[in-house]
Design a protein around this motif. Sequence first.
Motif, PDB file in Angstrom:
ATOM      1  N   SER A  43       6.350  36.771  28.369  1.00  0.00           N
ATOM      2  CA  SER A  43       6.964  37.681  27.413  1.00  0.00           C
ATOM      3  C   SER A  43       8.482  37.528  27.463  1.00  0.00           C
ATOM      4  O   SER A  43       9.093  37.635  28.530  1.00  0.00           O
ATOM      5  N   LEU A  44       9.089  37.291  26.298  1.00  0.00           N
ATOM      6  CA  LEU A  44      10.538  37.161  26.165  1.00  0.00           C
ATOM      7  C   LEU A  44      11.045  38.256  25.235  1.00  0.00           C
ATOM      8  O   LEU A  44      10.489  38.464  24.151  1.00  0.00           O
ATOM      9  N   SER A  45      12.093  38.950  25.644  1.00  0.00           N
ATOM     10  CA  SER A  45      12.636  40.068  24.873  1.00  0.00           C
ATOM     11  C   SER A  45      13.964  39.686  24.241  1.00  0.00           C
ATOM     12  O   SER A  45      14.813  39.053  24.870  1.00  0.00           O
ATOM     13  N   LEU A  46      14.151  40.121  22.982  1.00  0.00           N
ATOM     14  CA  LEU A  46      15.378  39.866  22.237  1.00  0.00           C
ATOM     15  C   LEU A  46      15.773  41.141  21.494  1.00  0.00           C
ATOM     16  O   LEU A  46      14.921  41.831  20.928  1.00  0.00           O
ATOM     17  N   GLY A  47      17.072  41.433  21.470  1.00  0.00           N
ATOM     18  CA  GLY A  47      17.552  42.574  20.697  1.00  0.00           C
ATOM     19  C   GLY A  47      17.560  43.856  21.489  1.00  0.00           C
ATOM     20  O   GLY A  47      17.937  43.882  22.668  1.00  0.00           O
ATOM     21  N   ASP A  48      17.122  44.935  20.860  1.00  0.00           N
ATOM     22  CA  ASP A  48      17.205  46.249  21.488  1.00  0.00           C
ATOM     23  C   ASP A  48      16.354  46.340  22.752  1.00  0.00           C
ATOM     24  O   ASP A  48      15.295  45.707  22.857  1.00  0.00           O
ATOM     25  N   ALA A  49      16.813  47.156  23.688  1.00  0.00           N
ATOM     26  CA  ALA A  49      16.074  47.405  24.923  1.00  0.00           C
ATOM     27  C   ALA A  49      14.849  48.267  24.641  1.00  0.00           C
ATOM     28  O   ALA A  49      14.739  48.928  23.598  1.00  0.00           O
ATOM     29  N   CYS A  50      13.915  48.246  25.581  1.00  0.00           N
ATOM     30  CA  CYS A  50      12.723  49.087  25.452  1.00  0.00           C
ATOM     31  C   CYS A  50      12.248  49.501  26.835  1.00  0.00           C
ATOM     32  O   CYS A  50      12.638  48.928  27.858  1.00  0.00           O
ATOM     33  N   THR A  51      11.384  50.510  26.845  1.00  0.00           N
ATOM     34  CA  THR A  51      10.594  50.836  28.027  1.00  0.00           C
ATOM     35  C   THR A  51       9.278  50.091  27.910  1.00  0.00           C
ATOM     36  O   THR A  51       8.527  50.300  26.954  1.00  0.00           O
ATOM     37  N   PHE A  52       9.008  49.223  28.871  1.00  0.00           N
ATOM     38  CA  PHE A  52       7.764  48.463  28.922  1.00  0.00           C
ATOM     39  C   PHE A  52       6.909  49.089  30.015  1.00  0.00           C
ATOM     40  O   PHE A  52       7.303  49.131  31.176  1.00  0.00           O
ATOM     41  N   ARG A  53       5.771  49.616  29.619  1.00  0.00           N
ATOM     42  CA  ARG A  53       4.892  50.310  30.563  1.00  0.00           C
ATOM     43  C   ARG A  53       3.806  49.348  31.031  1.00  0.00           C
ATOM     44  O   ARG A  53       2.982  48.881  30.241  1.00  0.00           O
ATOM     45  N   PHE A  54       3.815  49.045  32.331  1.00  0.00           N
ATOM     46  CA  PHE A  54       2.855  48.099  32.901  1.00  0.00           C
ATOM     47  C   PHE A  54       1.899  48.855  33.808  1.00  0.00           C
ATOM     48  O   PHE A  54       2.303  49.426  34.815  1.00  0.00           O
ATOM     49  N   GLY A  55       0.632  48.867  33.428  1.00  0.00           N
ATOM     50  CA  GLY A  55      -0.338  49.700  34.111  1.00  0.00           C
ATOM     51  C   GLY A  55      -1.287  48.942  35.014  1.00  0.00           C
ATOM     52  O   GLY A  55      -0.923  47.939  35.638  1.00  0.00           O
ATOM     53  N   ASN A  56      -2.514  49.416  35.072  1.00  0.00           N
ATOM     54  CA  ASN A  56      -3.527  48.856  35.959  1.00  0.00           C
ATOM     55  C   ASN A  56      -4.622  48.199  35.122  1.00  0.00           C
ATOM     56  O   ASN A  56      -4.602  48.250  33.892  1.00  0.00           O
ATOM     57  N   THR A  57      -5.586  47.579  35.784  1.00  0.00           N
ATOM     58  CA  THR A  57      -6.638  46.844  35.077  1.00  0.00           C
ATOM     59  C   THR A  57      -7.844  47.703  34.741  1.00  0.00           C
ATOM     60  O   THR A  57      -8.758  47.231  34.057  1.00  0.00           O
ATOM     61  N   GLU A  58      -7.856  48.956  35.185  1.00  0.00           N
ATOM     62  CA  GLU A  58      -9.048  49.787  35.033  1.00  0.00           C
ATOM     63  C   GLU A  58      -9.044  50.634  33.767  1.00  0.00           C
ATOM     64  O   GLU A  58     -10.098  50.968  33.232  1.00  0.00           O
ATOM     65  N   GLY A  59      -7.877  51.024  33.285  1.00  0.00           N
ATOM     66  CA  GLY A  59      -7.823  51.884  32.117  1.00  0.00           C
ATOM     67  C   GLY A  59      -6.390  52.118  31.676  1.00  0.00           C
ATOM     68  O   GLY A  59      -5.436  51.629  32.292  1.00  0.00           O
ATOM     69  N   GLY A 105      -4.678  54.895  31.658  1.00  0.00           N
ATOM     70  CA  GLY A 105      -3.941  55.939  32.356  1.00  0.00           C
ATOM     71  C   GLY A 105      -3.184  55.433  33.569  1.00  0.00           C
ATOM     72  O   GLY A 105      -3.127  54.233  33.848  1.00  0.00           O
ATOM     73  N   LYS A 106      -2.612  56.373  34.302  1.00  0.00           N
ATOM     74  CA  LYS A 106      -1.876  56.039  35.522  1.00  0.00           C
ATOM     75  C   LYS A 106      -2.825  55.464  36.570  1.00  0.00           C
ATOM     76  O   LYS A 106      -4.030  55.712  36.504  1.00  0.00           O
ATOM     77  N   PRO A 107      -2.290  54.680  37.533  1.00  0.00           N
ATOM     78  CA  PRO A 107      -0.867  54.414  37.769  1.00  0.00           C
ATOM     79  C   PRO A 107      -0.297  53.345  36.835  1.00  0.00           C
ATOM     80  O   PRO A 107      -0.998  52.425  36.427  1.00  0.00           O
ATOM     81  N   TRP A 108       0.978  53.533  36.518  1.00  0.00           N
ATOM     82  CA  TRP A 108       1.715  52.521  35.780  1.00  0.00           C
ATOM     83  C   TRP A 108       3.157  52.508  36.261  1.00  0.00           C
ATOM     84  O   TRP A 108       3.597  53.399  36.980  1.00  0.00           O
ATOM     85  N   THR A 109       3.872  51.466  35.878  1.00  0.00           N
ATOM     86  CA  THR A 109       5.289  51.325  36.187  1.00  0.00           C
ATOM     87  C   THR A 109       6.043  51.117  34.889  1.00  0.00           C
ATOM     88  O   THR A 109       5.666  50.264  34.078  1.00  0.00           O
ATOM     89  N   ASP A 110       7.106  51.890  34.659  1.00  0.00           N
ATOM     90  CA  ASP A 110       7.952  51.705  33.485  1.00  0.00           C
ATOM     91  C   ASP A 110       9.094  50.758  33.839  1.00  0.00           C
ATOM     92  O   ASP A 110       9.845  50.992  34.797  1.00  0.00           O
ATOM     93  N   VAL A 111       9.202  49.699  33.058  1.00  0.00           N
ATOM     94  CA  VAL A 111      10.194  48.646  33.293  1.00  0.00           C
ATOM     95  C   VAL A 111      11.195  48.658  32.141  1.00  0.00           C
ATOM     96  O   VAL A 111      10.808  48.737  30.968  1.00  0.00           O
ATOM     97  N   ASP A 112      12.466  48.588  32.469  1.00  0.00           N
ATOM     98  CA  ASP A 112      13.539  48.514  31.477  1.00  0.00           C
ATOM     99  C   ASP A 112      13.692  47.057  31.052  1.00  0.00           C
ATOM    100  O   ASP A 112      14.214  46.241  31.811  1.00  0.00           O
ATOM    101  N   LEU A 113      13.210  46.714  29.855  1.00  0.00           N
ATOM    102  CA  LEU A 113      13.353  45.353  29.342  1.00  0.00           C
ATOM    103  C   LEU A 113      14.520  45.304  28.369  1.00  0.00           C
ATOM    104  O   LEU A 113      14.587  46.098  27.418  1.00  0.00           O
ATOM    105  N   ARG A 114      15.403  44.347  28.595  1.00  0.00           N
ATOM    106  CA  ARG A 114      16.573  44.175  27.733  1.00  0.00           C
ATOM    107  C   ARG A 114      16.592  42.762  27.175  1.00  0.00           C
ATOM    108  O   ARG A 114      15.825  41.894  27.578  1.00  0.00           O
ATOM    109  N   SER A 115      17.484  42.549  26.230  1.00  0.00           N
ATOM    110  CA  SER A 115      17.566  41.263  25.558  1.00  0.00           C
ATOM    111  C   SER A 115      17.822  40.149  26.578  1.00  0.00           C
ATOM    112  O   SER A 115      18.723  40.242  27.413  1.00  0.00           O
ATOM    113  N   GLY A 116      17.013  39.107  26.499  1.00  0.00           N
ATOM    114  CA  GLY A 116      17.126  37.988  27.422  1.00  0.00           C
ATOM    115  C   GLY A 116      16.205  38.075  28.614  1.00  0.00           C
ATOM    116  O   GLY A 116      16.089  37.109  29.374  1.00  0.00           O
ATOM    117  N   ASP A 117      15.525  39.216  28.794  1.00  0.00           N
ATOM    118  CA  ASP A 117      14.643  39.383  29.950  1.00  0.00           C
ATOM    119  C   ASP A 117      13.340  38.598  29.779  1.00  0.00           C
ATOM    120  O   ASP A 117      12.819  38.437  28.671  1.00  0.00           O
TER     121      ASP A 117
END
Length: 213
Positions: A140-156, A158-170
């Motif tokens: 995954s390559l990000s361009l332009g505005d930043a976003c919150t990217f929510r990366f969760g688990n393989t079961e469903g 819901g939680k647990p998840w981790t919110d990642v700050d993705l910015r342009s160039g990440d």
Amino acid sequence: MEPLMPRERAEVAPGAVHVPGWLGLDAQRDLVRACREWAASAGLRSPRLPSGGVMSVRTVCLGWHWYPYRYSRTVDDGDGSPVTPFPGWLGALGREAVADAYGVGADYDPDVALVNFYDAQARMGMHQDRDERTLAPVVSLSLGDACTFRFGNTEGRGKPWTDVDLRSGDLFVFGGSSRLAYHGVPKTFPGTGPEIGMAGGRLNITLRESGLP
């Protein structure tokens, strides 16, 4: 929008690696120009879900045409035209990304790209990338505005998840035991992108191996 502290590479989950600032500004501008050409030739569309809902992101596909939840060589949910070819240079960039994220030489051969455009209102619900016939990593390559990217688990979704700050160039790569993790974009941050030729919004390019003949 400059961070107060330097952002460091992080393994968000086993096999899920975030590399901030992986693309320089010139490389970002080149990708923006390419995305504009792909959109001009194939057109951006908002995929319609089987439920009847319409996704808020707009998409153009390369190599294989994706529509929920399958791949085809033609735009089967549109005018039936052939899908835009997947460029070899983009595959080479994907191999470089996987090698950098995992620190080893990559036997990675992506043949499909989804280019998603987010305006200020667009979101992406929690979902799995499971329409491929292989569990090769997703790049995954990000361009332009930043976003919150929510990366969760393989079961469903819901939680647990981790919110990642993705910015342009990440760069974000997920494979291995995290390949089928649920993930989504609950929020974007308008006006945060650098000067790379975008009037606004966020572009996300995801590269995958389809595993299809």
